[in-house]
Scaffold this motif. Sequence first.
Motif, short mmCIF file in Angstrom:
data_model
loop_
_atom_site.label_atom_id
_atom_site.label_comp_id
_atom_site.label_asym_id
_atom_site.label_seq_id
_atom_site.Cartn_x
_atom_site.Cartn_y
_atom_site.Cartn_z
N LYS A 110 36.57 48.07 44.03
CA LYS A 110 37.16 47.19 45.03
C LYS A 110 37.60 48.04 46.19
O LYS A 110 38.40 48.97 46.04
CB LYS A 110 38.35 46.42 44.46
CG LYS A 110 38.94 45.38 45.41
CD LYS A 110 40.11 44.64 44.76
CE LYS A 110 40.55 43.45 45.60
NZ LYS A 110 40.99 43.82 46.98
N TYR B 52 33.47 44.56 47.62
CA TYR B 52 33.23 45.05 46.26
C TYR B 52 31.89 45.75 46.25
O TYR B 52 30.91 45.26 46.83
CB TYR B 52 33.22 43.89 45.26
CG TYR B 52 34.53 43.17 45.15
CD1 TYR B 52 35.49 43.56 44.22
CD2 TYR B 52 34.83 42.09 45.98
CE1 TYR B 52 36.71 42.90 44.12
CE2 TYR B 52 36.04 41.42 45.89
CZ TYR B 52 36.97 41.83 44.96
OH TYR B 52 38.18 41.18 44.87
N LEU C 227 32.74 38.46 44.29
CA LEU C 227 32.52 38.88 42.90
C LEU C 227 31.38 38.16 42.21
O LEU C 227 30.99 38.55 41.11
CB LEU C 227 33.78 38.72 42.04
CG LEU C 227 34.81 39.83 42.07
CD1 LEU C 227 35.92 39.54 41.06
CD2 LEU C 227 34.18 41.19 41.79
#
Length: 528
Positions: free
Chosen positions: A67, A72, A93
Motif C-alpha cells: 500500500k 496498491y 484492491l
Amino acid sequence: MAISRREAFAVALAGSAAAFVRPGEAAAATLPDWKRGFDNQRIADLGNGTFLNPLIAGDHPDPSILKDGSDYYMTFSSFDSYPGLTIWHSRDLVNWEPRKAALTKNIGSVWAVSLEKHDGRYFLYIPVKAKPNAIFVIWADHIDGPWSEPVDLRLPNHIDPCHAVGEDGSRWLFLSGGDRIRLSADGLSTVGEVEHVYDPWRYPDDWDVEGFSPEGPKIHRHGEWFYMITAVGGTAGPPTGHMVIAARSRSIHGPWEQCPANPLVRTTSVAEKWWSRGHASLVEGPDGGWWSVYHGFENGYWTLGRQALLDPIEWTRDGWFRMKGGDLSQPIRKPKGGSALPHGQPLSDNFGKPLLLGSKWNFFKPVPDEARRQRVEDEALVLKASGIAPSSSSPLLLIAGDQAYQFECDVEIAPGGTAGLLLFYDEKLYCGLGFDEKRFVTHQYGIERGRPANPYGRRMRMRVTNNRHIISFHTSGDGGETWKRFDRGMEVSGYHHNVRGGFLMLRPGLYSAGEGEARFRDFRFRAL
C-alpha cells in the motif's frame, strides 16, 4: 470436413458450457459465474458492489502487496519467465492493471519475493531457486523503474524473504523456517549472521499435508503488535495441506506467541472451490477495512497454477484477527472507496506496436540476449528460430486464467524453419502443433508424436482450443475463412505441478525453431 470460422467458434462456445464437476459434487455447477473483461476473460468485479474470486486469474502465486498512499502495487513469483516480476497496480484492491516488469536479467527461477517501500525508495527482495539458493535485491526510485541491477545478498539456502522495520528503526529480512537476518541501513547488504527466532505452530499429525515446510513469512505492524503470518503444510500436494498461521510480538525481536485460532485459513475438503490456500499478506483497504491476499489452486484446475485470492479480515477484541471469506466460493462485498482501473489486459495482439515483454509476453528460460530474437514489423511478430523443438526454443508465453479458451494466429515460416502454437508447462511437459514446409509436427507429453503431411506449405492459420483440459487443433489455408480439424486431440489435466513439479502453469504460447525466422500475425485470444 471444413467448417467456417463462425461455425467453429459457435461449436467451441457451446462445448465450453460443460463445467468440471467431480463425482458427488453436482452442487459445484450452481456456483456463481464471473463478469467478463478483455477477450471475454473472467474478472473478479461483478459490478454490483461485490467481487468473486479469483482476484487475478491464472498463475499469480506468492502475492506480495504494497500500500503506497492511495495506490496498491502487487507482484508474484515469476519463476523461469523473463522479463519477470511484473508490477500490478490497483486503487480499489479488486481491479488490477499490469504495469512493467521489474526484473529483466535472468538470475534463475524467481520464487516468493518481498515488495517494499522504505524512505521513499522501492525494494524487491528476490529469492532464486538454484544450487545453492540465493537472495537478491533490486531497488528503484519509481515503481516503474528503472530498477537497479540485482545485488546478491549472499544468503545461501534460504528462501521467501520479508522485509520488516523494527520499533527501533532497524531493518530485517525474515526468512523461511522462522529465521531472520539484519539488513544494513540502505537495505542492500546484510549485517551479522542468520538467527532462528520463531518455531512455527504445528498441525495435528493426522492431517493430510505435503510437509511441514514453514515458509513465506509476512511481517505486519498493527497497533501495539507485530504480526507474523506464515504458510505451513506444503505449497501443493494434497488440497488440504497448505494453510495460514499467525503469531505476534510486541517487539520485532520477539518473543512470538502463537495465535490460538491457528490455522486461520485451510482447505478442509476436496469439495471446496479453492484448494491449498496459503501464503497470506495483510493490507488495509481504501475504506480502512482490512484484507488478506493469498493464493490457491482452483478445484480441478491445477493446470492454471496458484491464483491470487482476496479475503476480508476482522480484528478481534483480543488483538488477533480472523478471515471472514469462508471457502471463497461466493461473492464478497467490495471495499468502499478507491477508483477502479481497467482489470487485466487483452491477450489478443495484432503486433502493431512493440511487443509487451514482461507485462504480457514472457520468454521461458531465456539466454541474456533472448529479447533480440523478436521484433515487430508490418503488423507481424518476427521471431528468430532457436533450438530444434519447443524444449530448446525458449517459447514466448502468456498467462491465461480461464478454464476454457481458444487462441489462433497466422504463422509463416522460412525455409528450414518450424513454428507453431503451444500449451507449455516447461521444457519437459508441453503439447501443441507446429509445421515445417512439408509436414506437421505434433507435440504431446513434451515429446514429438508424429509428422503427418502438411498441405499448406510455409504459411497457414492455426487454432488451439483448450476446453476444460480437452485440446483440439484446427488449421486453415485461407486465412481463417474455413477450418479443418486436425486429426489428433489431447487431454491435459495432468500437466501440472503435482505431476511434474516446478510450481508453474500450462500457458498458451508461440515457438520458432530450426532455421530462419517465423512471422506471427493477428494473434487472437478468447475465453470461452
